[in-house]
Design a protein around this motif. Structure first.
Motif, mmCIF file in Angstrom:
data_model
loop_
_atom_site.group_PDB
_atom_site.id
_atom_site.type_symbol
_atom_site.label_atom_id
_atom_site.label_comp_id
_atom_site.label_asym_id
_atom_site.label_seq_id
_atom_site.Cartn_x
_atom_site.Cartn_y
_atom_site.Cartn_z
ATOM 1 N N THR A 236 23.536 14.226 -30.033
ATOM 2 C CA THR A 236 23.760 15.671 -29.907
ATOM 3 C C THR A 236 23.066 16.434 -31.027
ATOM 4 N N ALA B 56 16.553 26.254 -19.385
ATOM 5 C CA ALA B 56 17.178 25.712 -20.596
ATOM 6 C C ALA B 56 17.796 26.812 -21.446
ATOM 7 N N THR C 216 22.772 28.177 -27.243
ATOM 8 C CA THR C 216 23.894 27.594 -27.987
ATOM 9 C C THR C 216 23.434 27.091 -29.348
ATOM 10 N N LYS D 293 20.722 28.410 -21.502
ATOM 11 C CA LYS D 293 22.084 28.225 -22.005
ATOM 12 C C LYS D 293 22.115 27.208 -23.139
ATOM 13 N N ARG D 294 21.444 26.078 -22.953
ATOM 14 C CA ARG D 294 21.449 25.036 -23.982
ATOM 15 C C ARG D 294 20.751 25.509 -25.248
ATOM 16 N N ARG D 295 19.601 26.162 -25.102
ATOM 17 C CA ARG D 295 18.852 26.620 -26.271
ATOM 18 C C ARG D 295 19.601 27.724 -27.013
#
Length: 313
Positions: free
Chosen positions: A57, A99, A105, A101-103
């Motif tokens: 992670t 990407a 965060t 949402k992931r980026r």
């Protein structure tokens, strides 16, 4: 020959170090400090008996920062974190919309750390939403590409009749693959030169070019000597009454080089931006909200060259 007990940790540290070293020089110290901060938080979580973030992670999150730093220097001409603003972050997130949402965060975590360390005065990610605005994000054809396809399907001697029919109905009438696949011979009106498509409330009048392509497809069907009621009949369906498979329709336009959705979207974007979107929804049997997503402010950048130009003095 046994490996050291901390082998996995040492490998993870090496991978993180390479990601930090990939950050351009002026922006690297902050990323290195952020990595140290997150590793310290992982160690504290382990000591407290809570669930620490895994090495995977941490590495995956750290991979976003070199991309952002490179983007800021090469595309935005900024080599200091303190001058990064919300527009820079939005531009970076737009590079890979899926990407987002992931980026976002990861960027929120980094800029919270940067603000706590007084590397930035204002968090540029504050106020940004992870969920991207819904709308049309597909590609459309240019006018030259549309002309090329029109000539291919109307004058090409080696084009399969099924490709010509699916292509022309999508290019000129915005027909979906499902509408073409389920089209039956009883829905073709030879006197009015029209046909019914899907759930559209009224028959669709066909222009001479489209009608000629349809007649070519019907002649191809007659050669099979089949009782199948559909206009588009294949070797696998000529002995039955079922329509052509979805997989067959998904590849019918492979030879022309453009997917069916791209061709159909070109027509829908054109109609929605030159007519009332509600009228388009009624004519196509679509939900009114579905047509709103085809407005030009959601289309690809090349669409602006195809909008009506204002030639007023």
């Amino acid at each position: 020959m046994a490996l050291p007990t901390d082998q996995a940790e040492r490998l993870a540290a090496g991978r993180r170090r390479r990601r930090v070293e990939a950050v351009p020089g002026p922006l690297r110290p902050a990323v290195a400090a952020f990595d140290v901060f997150r590793m310290r938080a992982q160690d504290q979580a382990r000591r407290a008996g809570t669930r620490p973030r895994s090495n995977h992670t941490l590495e995956t999150a750290l991979a976003t920062l070199p991309d952002l730093a490179t983007f800021l220097i090469n595309e935005r001409d900024k080599d200091d974190w303190s001058i990064v603003d919300v527009h820079d972050i939005e531009a970076f997130l737009a590079v890979l919309p899926r990407a987002r949402k992931r980026r976002l965060t990861v960027l929120r975590q980094f800029f919270r750390f940067a603000r706590a360390q007084k590397l930035v005065l204002v968090d540029p990610t504050r106020g940004l939403v992870a969920k991207e605005t819904k709308g049309f994000r597909g590609q459309t054809l240019t006018l030259d590409q549309q002309r090329e396809l029109f000539r291919r399907w109307t004058t090409g001697k080696h084009v399969h009749p099924h490709e010509g029919l699916a292509g022309m109905l999508a290019l000129l009438h915005g027909a979906s693959s499902s509408e073409v696949r389920l089209l039956q011979i009883t829905e073709v009106d030879h006197l009015a030169q029209s046909t019914r498509l899907g759930k559209r409330p009224h028959p669709v009048p066909l222009d001479p070019a489209s009608w000629t392509v349809l007649q070519r497809c019907l002649a191809h069907r007659d050669a099979w000597r089949t009782e199948n009621p559909h206009v588009m009949v294949t070797k696998g369906t000529k002995a039955g009454r079922s329509p052509a498979s979805t997989a067959y329709l998904s590849h019918i336009l492979d030879d022309c080089g453009y997917p069916p959705r791209m061709i159909r979207s070109t027509r829908l974007v054109d109609l929605v931006n030159t007519m009332d979107s509600k009228l388009v929804a009624v004519a196509f049997g679509m939900d009114p909200q579905a047509t709103l997503s085809y407005l030009a402010d959601h289309a690809d950048p090349g669409w602006e060259t195809r909008l009506p130009q204002d030639h007023s003095p």
